[in-house]
Design an enzyme around this catalytic site. Structure first.
Site, PDB file in Angstrom:
ATOM      1  N   TYR A 140      29.500  71.815  47.094  1.00  0.00           N
ATOM      2  CA  TYR A 140      28.605  72.242  46.014  1.00  0.00           C
ATOM      3  C   TYR A 140      28.572  71.117  44.980  1.00  0.00           C
ATOM      4  O   TYR A 140      29.553  70.887  44.275  1.00  0.00           O
ATOM      5  CB  TYR A 140      29.154  73.537  45.427  1.00  0.00           C
ATOM      6  CG  TYR A 140      28.360  74.183  44.319  1.00  0.00           C
ATOM      7  CD1 TYR A 140      27.114  73.703  43.910  1.00  0.00           C
ATOM      8  CD2 TYR A 140      28.855  75.313  43.672  1.00  0.00           C
ATOM      9  CE1 TYR A 140      26.401  74.319  42.896  1.00  0.00           C
ATOM     10  CE2 TYR A 140      28.155  75.938  42.658  1.00  0.00           C
ATOM     11  CZ  TYR A 140      26.941  75.443  42.272  1.00  0.00           C
ATOM     12  OH  TYR A 140      26.238  76.066  41.262  1.00  0.00           O
ATOM     13  N   LYS A 168      25.251  72.167  49.004  1.00  0.00           N
ATOM     14  CA  LYS A 168      24.319  72.740  48.035  1.00  0.00           C
ATOM     15  C   LYS A 168      24.233  71.752  46.888  1.00  0.00           C
ATOM     16  O   LYS A 168      25.238  71.471  46.215  1.00  0.00           O
ATOM     17  CB  LYS A 168      24.786  74.092  47.510  1.00  0.00           C
ATOM     18  CG  LYS A 168      23.825  74.638  46.449  1.00  0.00           C
ATOM     19  CD  LYS A 168      24.428  75.701  45.574  1.00  0.00           C
ATOM     20  CE  LYS A 168      23.446  76.028  44.439  1.00  0.00           C
ATOM     21  NZ  LYS A 168      23.990  76.976  43.460  1.00  0.00           N
TER      22      LYS A 168
END
Length: 315
Positions: A140, A168
Site C-alpha cells: 500500500y 495499491k
C-alpha cells in the site's frame, strides 16, 4: 511465481469505513448494512482496516472483532482484504493470522509509519513480513500518511517475492502509477490498483487493474459501471461516470484537515441511512454546517431527497 492461494482480483475494491457506536465499539447494524450495500452493489472485493477504516486509531480488540464480523457476513461471496499496517511487525503478523483464521483472502500493508524506513530497510521489512504471513500480501503506497513510498527500484525487488502479489497506489502520481504497472508485468499474478478515485479512468487506461476507491461504498454502481464500461471500450460511458465520481469527490474537501476524507465518507453514509458517522478518538464527526455541505452534494447528484429526513449522524 504465485502467492499463497492468491486469486488475482481486478475491478473495484471499496476500502470500507469502520462504523462506530462509541470509542471502542462497532455500530454492528451499520456495518452489516454497509457490507451488504457494497456486496450487492457488485464490487469485486472488500478492503477493511485501511485509511478509510481508521485502522491506526482502533484498538486491536476492535480490529479483530471487525475482521471476524465482516468475514462471517461476506461468507466468501467476494474476497476480503485486511489491512495490517503497524509500527510493530509482531502486531502486523498477529493480525494477519487472525484474518486468515477468519477467512480473509489477502493482507495489505503500508510502510511502518513512525520511523521513516530507508529503501533497503523497506525491502528487508517486506521480506521478513511476507515470510511470516499466512496469506498473500498487497503493498500500500500511501506516502502522504507514512512519509515513505515504495520507490520504483524497490518495487522491482519486491515483485520478486513470491508472497507479495500487488500494489495499491494512493500517491496520486500517475507517472509513478505507470511505472508500477510496467513493473507488474514481470509477474502474471501481480496487480496494481489506484486509490484516488478521481484518476480511476486514467489509471485503467494506463493498464491498471482496478480501483480501491472510498466512494464505491457510497455509490457502488458508478464505480463498477465505470470499470465495466472500460472493459467493453465504452469511452463515453467511462467519461460520464468519471465526471460523476469527481463531483462526488467534493465531499472530501468539506473539512480542512487530513481527516476530512474519512469524515466526508462517514457523513455521506450517515445521510444515506447506512451507518453512524462517529469517528475514532481523538477525531470527531462533522458538525451541522459541514454536514449540510455534504448533504448538498448528495442532493445535487440525485442521491438524496432535497428535504432532509435525518440531520443527526446517529441512527
Amino acid at each position: 511465481m504465485s502467492g499463497k492461494s492468491w486469486q488475482p482480483v481486478e475491478g473495484i475494491i471499496p476500502p470500507l469505513v469502520t462504523p462506530l457506536a462509541g470509542p471502542d465499539a462497532l455500530d454492528v447494524a451499520g456495518l452489516e448494512r454497509l457490507v451488504e450495500r457494497v456486496v450487492q452493489g457488485g464490487v469485486h472485493a472488500l478492503f477493511i482496516l485501511g485509511t478509510s477504516g481508521e485502522a491506526p486509531s482502533l484498538s486491536y480488540r476492535l480490529r479483530r472483532e471487525l475482521i471476524q464480523r465482516v468475514c462471517a457476513q461476506v461468507r466468501g461471496r467476494v474476497p476480503v482484504w485486511v489491512g495490517i499496517t503497524d509500527t510493530a511487525m509482531a502486531e502486523a503478523v498477529a493480525l494477519g493470522r487472525c484474518a486468515a483464521e477468519a477467512g480473509a483472502q489477502a493482507l495489505v500493508t503500508a510502510p511502518p509509519y513512525y520511523f521513516p524506513a530507508g529503501q533497503p530497510e523497506l525491502i528487508h521489512f517486506v521480506r521478513l513480513l511476507a515470510a511470516e504471513l499466512p496469506l498473500p500480501l498487497i503493498l500500500y503506497n500511501m506516502p502522504q500518511m507514512t512519509k515513505v513510498r515504495f520507490e520504483p527500484e524497490t518495487l522491482a525487488e519486491l515483485v520478486r517475492i513470491e508472497n507479495v502479489v500487488g500494489l495499491k497506489d494512493s500517491s496520486g502520481d500517475l507517472e509513478y502509477f505507470r511505472r508500477a504497472v510496467e513493473l507488474a508485468r514481470a509477474r502474471s499474478d501481480w496487480r496494481v490498483w489506484i486509490g484516488p478515485e478521481e484518476w480511476l479512468a486514467e489509471a485503467l487506461e494506463l493498464g491498471g487493474h482496478g480501483g480501491v476507491n472510498g466512494g464505491a461504498q457510497i455509490v457502488p454502481a458508478w464505480f463498477t459501471g465505470l470499470y465495466d464500461a472500460h472493459c467493453r471500450g465504452d469511452r463515453a460511458r467511462v467519461k460520464e461516470l468519471q465526471n460523476r465520481i469527481r463531483q462526488l469527490g467534493r465531499i472530501y474537501t468539506v473539512g480542512r484537515h487530513a481527516s476530512a476524507v474519512v469524515k466526508g465518507l462517514k457523513c455521506a453514509l450517515a445521510w444515506l441511512g447506512v451507518c453512524r458517522d462517529e469517528m475514532a478518538p481523538p477525531f470527531e464527526p462533522f458538525r451541522d454546517p459541514e454536514r449540510e455541505r455534504v448533504r448538498a452534494v448528495l442532493v445535487e447528484l440525485g442521491l438524496l431527497e432535497k428535504e432532509p429526513v435525518e440531520k443527526s449522524g446517529t441512527l
